[in-house]
Design a protein around this motif. Structure first.
Motif, mmCIF file in Angstrom:
data_model
loop_
_atom_site.group_PDB
_atom_site.id
_atom_site.type_symbol
_atom_site.label_atom_id
_atom_site.label_comp_id
_atom_site.label_asym_id
_atom_site.label_seq_id
_atom_site.Cartn_x
_atom_site.Cartn_y
_atom_site.Cartn_z
ATOM 1 N N ASN A 276 0.809 -1.226 0.000
ATOM 2 C CA ASN A 276 0.000 0.000 0.000
ATOM 3 C C ASN A 276 0.837 1.268 0.000
ATOM 4 O O ASN A 276 0.499 2.247 0.650
ATOM 5 N N LEU A 277 1.909 1.263 -0.784
ATOM 6 C CA LEU A 277 2.634 2.518 -0.989
ATOM 7 C C LEU A 277 1.783 3.414 -1.884
ATOM 8 O O LEU A 277 0.917 2.930 -2.609
ATOM 9 N N PHE A 278 2.060 4.718 -1.828
ATOM 10 C CA PHE A 278 1.290 5.640 -2.660
ATOM 11 C C PHE A 278 1.962 5.752 -4.027
ATOM 12 O O PHE A 278 3.047 6.323 -4.138
ATOM 13 N N PRO A 279 1.336 5.226 -5.071
ATOM 14 C CA PRO A 279 2.036 5.094 -6.355
ATOM 15 C C PRO A 279 2.330 6.420 -7.048
ATOM 16 O O PRO A 279 3.175 6.472 -7.917
ATOM 17 N N HIS A 280 1.623 7.492 -6.650
ATOM 18 C CA HIS A 280 1.840 8.761 -7.343
ATOM 19 C C HIS A 280 2.949 9.582 -6.691
ATOM 20 O O HIS A 280 3.255 10.672 -7.154
ATOM 21 N N LEU A 281 3.519 9.076 -5.610
ATOM 22 C CA LEU A 281 4.584 9.804 -4.919
ATOM 23 C C LEU A 281 5.881 9.001 -4.984
ATOM 24 O O LEU A 281 5.850 7.773 -5.035
ATOM 25 N N LEU B 90 5.580 12.183 3.848
ATOM 26 C CA LEU B 90 4.225 12.726 3.843
ATOM 27 C C LEU B 90 3.625 12.868 5.244
ATOM 28 O O LEU B 90 3.250 13.962 5.670
ATOM 29 N N ALA B 91 3.582 11.750 5.977
ATOM 30 C CA ALA B 91 2.942 11.799 7.292
ATOM 31 C C ALA B 91 3.722 12.662 8.289
ATOM 32 O O ALA B 91 3.119 13.462 8.998
ATOM 33 N N TYR C 235 9.765 5.945 -8.179
ATOM 34 C CA TYR C 235 8.368 5.709 -7.813
ATOM 35 C C TYR C 235 8.206 4.242 -7.418
ATOM 36 O O TYR C 235 8.937 3.378 -7.905
ATOM 37 N N GLY D 208 6.257 1.976 -8.247
ATOM 38 C CA GLY D 208 6.061 1.046 -9.359
ATOM 39 C C GLY D 208 7.346 0.584 -10.008
ATOM 40 O O GLY D 208 7.348 -0.388 -10.754
ATOM 41 N N GLN D 209 8.449 1.287 -9.726
ATOM 42 C CA GLN D 209 9.722 0.902 -10.346
ATOM 43 C C GLN D 209 10.540 -0.040 -9.464
ATOM 44 O O GLN D 209 11.635 -0.422 -9.840
ATOM 45 N N ARG E 180 8.567 3.870 5.758
ATOM 46 C CA ARG E 180 7.528 4.902 5.821
ATOM 47 C C ARG E 180 6.873 4.915 7.202
ATOM 48 O O ARG E 180 6.625 5.983 7.770
ATOM 49 N N GLN F 205 -5.128 1.875 -0.193
ATOM 50 C CA GLN F 205 -4.643 3.250 -0.190
ATOM 51 C C GLN F 205 -5.326 4.053 0.927
ATOM 52 O O GLN F 205 -4.684 4.831 1.622
ATOM 53 N N GLY G 157 4.419 5.396 -14.128
ATOM 54 C CA GLY G 157 4.864 4.026 -14.400
ATOM 55 C C GLY G 157 4.530 3.050 -13.292
ATOM 56 O O GLY G 157 5.328 2.206 -12.954
ATOM 57 N N ALA H 123 2.783 0.011 -11.430
ATOM 58 C CA ALA H 123 1.882 -1.043 -11.041
ATOM 59 C C ALA H 123 1.791 -0.848 -9.540
ATOM 60 O O ALA H 123 2.657 -0.215 -8.963
#
Lengths: 259, 366
Positions: A104-109, A117-118, A150, A152-153, A166, B261, B363, B365
Motif C-alpha cells: 500500500n505505498l502511494f504510487p503517485h509519490l 508525507l505523514a 516511484y 512502481g519501479q 515509511r 490506499q 509508471g 503497477a
C-alpha cells in the motif's frame, strides 16, 4: 539475539503494558470474528500471531489502530482507549505504525515523498527535517539509492522495505505487521525478514501476523495461536513449537512444519 | 579449428517494410480490407476536393460587401470578415474592445509559466489565476470602476461570451463536482443523501430546461424588485448542471482506488481531508482525466444553448448576422466558421488532456 531488554517468557510480570485488549468482541454482520480476546503487550515485546486463515488474526491487529471497529470490550494503546472519538483514534494512529500485506505505498509519490508525507502533514515537521529523517530510515532498510524512484519501479521486497521505512518515519512506539511477506516471491522474503529482525533487535514493540515460523523462533518473545476468533494458546516460542498444549495447535503445527 | 564468421545482416523482404509494407499491413491485408480501402479512397475523392475548392480555391476573400461575392462559386468569407468584430465581441462598444483583448491577453500571459517546466511556484500562480484573475476580468468586462464605463451584460456576446460562460462553468463545476463525489461516498447519511438528491436532480433535467427555468421561472419566485443578472443566472445554471456530471466522473475515479490506499493513509494518522487531498484525489483525478476533459468539452459546446434565453454567444450572434437582409443566404459560411472555432478550442482541450496524462504517468503497477 538481543535478549537484554526483555527476556522472553514473563510478559505479564512487568508493569510496562503498552497495548491492552480486554474482552474484545467483534462481529461482521452475523459472523462472530473475535471472541473475548484478552491480550497485554509489554513495551519492547515481540509477538508473533499465527493461525489458519479466517481465524481473526488480521482483524485483531487491525482493531489496534482502528482500521476495524470492535463492538465490545476495551482496547487501550499507550493509555488511550479506542472509542468513536476521532481525537483518540488519531492519537493512537500517530504512535502505531502498520505494514500491510500488499505494501500500500502511494504510487503517485516517490519513495522519499511516501516517507515524508505523514511526518510533514501529521507531525508538522519542516520538510528538510522530515527528508533527513526519511533518508536515515531508508538507509536503515538499505535502499537509500531508490529515494527518487516511484514505487512502481521497485521490486516487491524493496517496496515492502520502503513501507517499513515509511511507518518508522513517524517514530511509532509500536509496529503492526499484517502478513508482511505473504505477497512476496520466495527470494524477496529474506530481505524483508532481515529488516524486521534488525528492527526487533533495536527494541521496537512488534506484533506480527505471519506464517514465517523461522522468524517466530528467532525473534519472538511470545507466540500466539488463534483459531475461529479465539486465542487458543500463547507461549514463548521454544515451548510453543516443541510442546504445544492444545491439540488444535499441534494439528496446525504439524501441517505447516511438515515441509 | 574453424573460425566462425557471423552471417552478414540481410535486408528484410521488400514487402514487409517501408511504404509498401505499411500499405500492405494497413490497407490491403485481405481482399475485404482492400475493397473497403478502395471504397473509402473513392469516397474521399468524391468529397474532399470539392470541399477544398469551396473553402479555399474558389472562395472570395477580399471586398467589404455582398457584391464582392457575386461572381465566385465558393465560400464568401467577406461575410465573416465584415462581421468579425461582432462575432468576437458581441455588442460591446467598439471603443472598449481593448478591455476584452486585455483580459484574454492577460490570461495567456499568466498561463504561459504553467507550461514551463522549470517555473517553481506553479501552485501560487494557479491560485492567482483562479481567484484574482476572475475579479480583474470582471472589472474589465463590466467596468463602472477605475474610470471604465459600465457595460451591461446584455451587451456582452460573441466568442468572448462563450469563453466566459465556459470558463466559469469549468472553474466552478470541477471543485463542486469533487465535493459532491466525496459527499456521495460519505458515511454520513445526511451528507450522502443531499449529494445523491442533488446529483440525480441535475442529471435528470435537460440543460435547456435549467436555462429556461433560471431565466423565466426564477424571477417569478423571487420577491418583487429583486433582479439579478440573466447572465449570472445562466452561469449558475450551467455550473450546477455540469457539476452533477463531474461528480459522477470523479466518483468513478474514487471507486477505482484500492481500499489499501485509504487504509495506509488512515494508518499513518492522516485526517479524512488530508488523506483525500494528498493521497486519494490526486490518484483518482489522474485516472479520470479523459472523463473530466470530456465533460469540459461537452460543457463548452453546451454554452451555445444560452441563445434560447436571449444571450448572444458565438453561435447565436452568427445566426443573428445571417438574418441580416444584406447577407441573406450565407448561413453555410457562418456555420462553418462557428464549427471551426469550436473545433479548435475542443481539440486543444483534448490534446492538452493527453499530454497531461502522459506527464502524470508514474509508471506504476501497485
Amino acid at each position: 539475539m538481543s535478549e537484554t531488554d526483555n527476556p522472553g517468557g514473563m510478559p505479564h510480570a512487568t508493569n510496562n503494558v503498552t497495548i491492552e485488549l480486554r474482552g474484545v468482541h467483534k462481529w461482521y454482520g452475523q459472523f462472530h470474528v473475535l471472541k473475548d480476546i484478552n491480550l497485554a503487550v509489554n513495551r519492547g515485546e515481540r509477538i508473533v500471531i499465527c493461525g489458519p486463515s479466517g481465524s481473526g488474526k488480521s482483524t485483531m491487529i487491525r482493531c489496534i489502530n482502528r482500521l476495524e471497529e470492535h463492538q465490545q470490550g476495551q482496547i487501550i494503546v499507550d493509555g488511550t482507549e479506542l472509542t468513536d472519538d476521532v481525537k483518540h483514534i488519531d492519537q493512537v494512529r500517530k504512535e502505531v505504525g502498520m505494514v500491510f500485506q500488499h505494501f500500500n505505498l502511494f504510487p503517485h509519490l516517490t519513495v522519499l515523498e511516501n516517507c515524508c508525507l505523514a511526518p510533514i502533514w501529521v507531525r508538522k515537521l519542516p520538510r528538510k527535517e522530515a527528508e533527513a529523517a526519511a533518508m536515515r530510515y531508508l538507509e536503515k532498510v538499505k535502499i537509500p539509492e531508490q529515494a527518487k524512484k516511484y514505487p512502481g519501479q521497485l521490486s516487491g521486497g524493496q517496496q515492502q522495505r520502503v513501507a517499513i521505512a515509511r511507518s518508522l518515519c513517524m517514530n511509532p512506539h509500536v509496529m503492526l505487521f499484517d502478513e508482511p511477506t505473504s505477497a512476496l516471491d520466495p527470494e524477496m522474503i529474506k530481505e524483508v525478514l532481515d529488516t524486521m529482525i534488525e528492527l526487533a533487535e533495536s527494541g521496537m514493540t512488534m506484533l506480527c501476523v505471519t506464517h514465517e515460523m523461522g522468524f517466530a523462533k528467532t525473534v519472538a518473545n511470545r507466540v500466539i495461536f488463534m483459531d475461529a476468533g479465539e486465542i487458543i494458546e500463547e507461549n514463548e516460542p521454544h515451548e510453543f513449537f516443541n510442546n504445544p498444549q492444545s491439540d488444535r495447535t499441534q494439528l496446525f503445527l504439524s501441517q505447516i512444519l511438515q515441509h | 579449428m574453424s573460425v566462425h564468421t557471423p552471417h552478414p545482416d540481410m535486408p528484410p523482404p521488400i514487402l514487409n517494410v517501408g511504404v509498401l509494407g505499411w500499405l500492405r499491413s494497413n490497407l490491403f491485408s485481405s481482399p475485404l480490407h482492400s475493397a473497403l480501402s478502395l471504397f473509402a479512397i473513392y469516397l474521399l475523392y468524391l468529397t474532399v476536393p470539392p470541399m477544398i475548392s469551396w473553402v479555399f480555391l474558389e472562395a472570395t476573400w477580399v471586398g467589404d460587401s455582398r457584391e464582392a461575392c457575386a461572381g465566385g462559386g465558393g465560400a464568401c468569407w467577406v461575410f465573416v470578415k465584415v462581421r468579425i468584430n461582432q462575432f468576437m465581441y458581441g455588442f460591446f462598444p467598439e471603443s472598449e474592445y481593448w478591455r476584452i483583448n486585455l483580459a484574454f491577453g492577460l490570461l495567456i500571459v499568466l498561463a504561459i509559466p504553467l507550461f514551463i517546466k522549470r517555473f517553481q511556484s506553479k501552485g501560487k500562480l494557479a491560485i492567482f489565476i483562479l481567484v484574482v484573475y476572475p475579479i480583474i476580468t470582471f472589472q474589465l468586462f463590466s467596468g463602472g470602476n477605475f474610470g471604465l464605463t459600465h457595460v451591461e451584460t446584455s451587451r456582452w456576446g460573441g466568442l468572448s461570451l462563450t469563453l466566459i460562460l465556459a470558463g466559469v462553468g469549468i472553474v466552478a463545476s470541477l471543485p463542486l463536482g469533487i465535493v459532491l463525489a466525496l459527499g456521495r461516498r460519505s458515511k454520513m447519511p445526511i451528507v450522502k443523501s443531499v449529494s445523491v438528491v442533488f446529483i440525480e436532480f441535475w442529471r435528470g433535467v435537460p440543460l435547456i430546461t435549467v436555462l429556461f427555468m433560471s431565466s423565466v421561472m426564477l424571477p417569478l419566485f423571487l420577491p418583487e424588485g429583486t433582479n439579478f443578472d440573466k447572465l449570472l443566472r445562466a452561469m449558475i445554471g450551467i455550473a450546477l448542471f455540469q457539476s452533477a456530471y463531474m461528480a459522477e466522473v470523479v466518483r468513478g475515479g474514487l471507486a477505482a482506488i484500492p481500499k489499501g490506499q485509504y487504509e495506509a493513509a488512515e494508518a499513518l494518522g492522516l485526517s479524512y481531508w488530508k488523506s483525500m487531498g494528498l493521497i486519494i484525489l490526486p490518484q483518482a483525478l489522474k485516472l479520470v482525466i479523459p472523463g473530466i476533459v470530456n465533460t469540459f468539452i461537452a460543457l463548452f459546446k453546451d454554452t451555445t444553448l444560452v441563445l434560447i434565453i436571449g444571450l448572444f454567444d458565438l453561435l447565436a450572434i452568427i445566426q443573428q448576422a445571417f438574418a441580416d437582409p444584406d447577407w441573406l443566404g450565407y448561413s453555410i459560411e457562418g456555420y462553418v466558421f462557428a464549427a471551426s472555432i469550436f473545433w479548435v478550442f475542443c481539440f486543444s482541450m483534448s490534446r492538452y488532456s493527453m499530454s497531461l496524462e502522459k506527464k502524470l504517468h508514474t509508471g506504476h503497477a501497485r
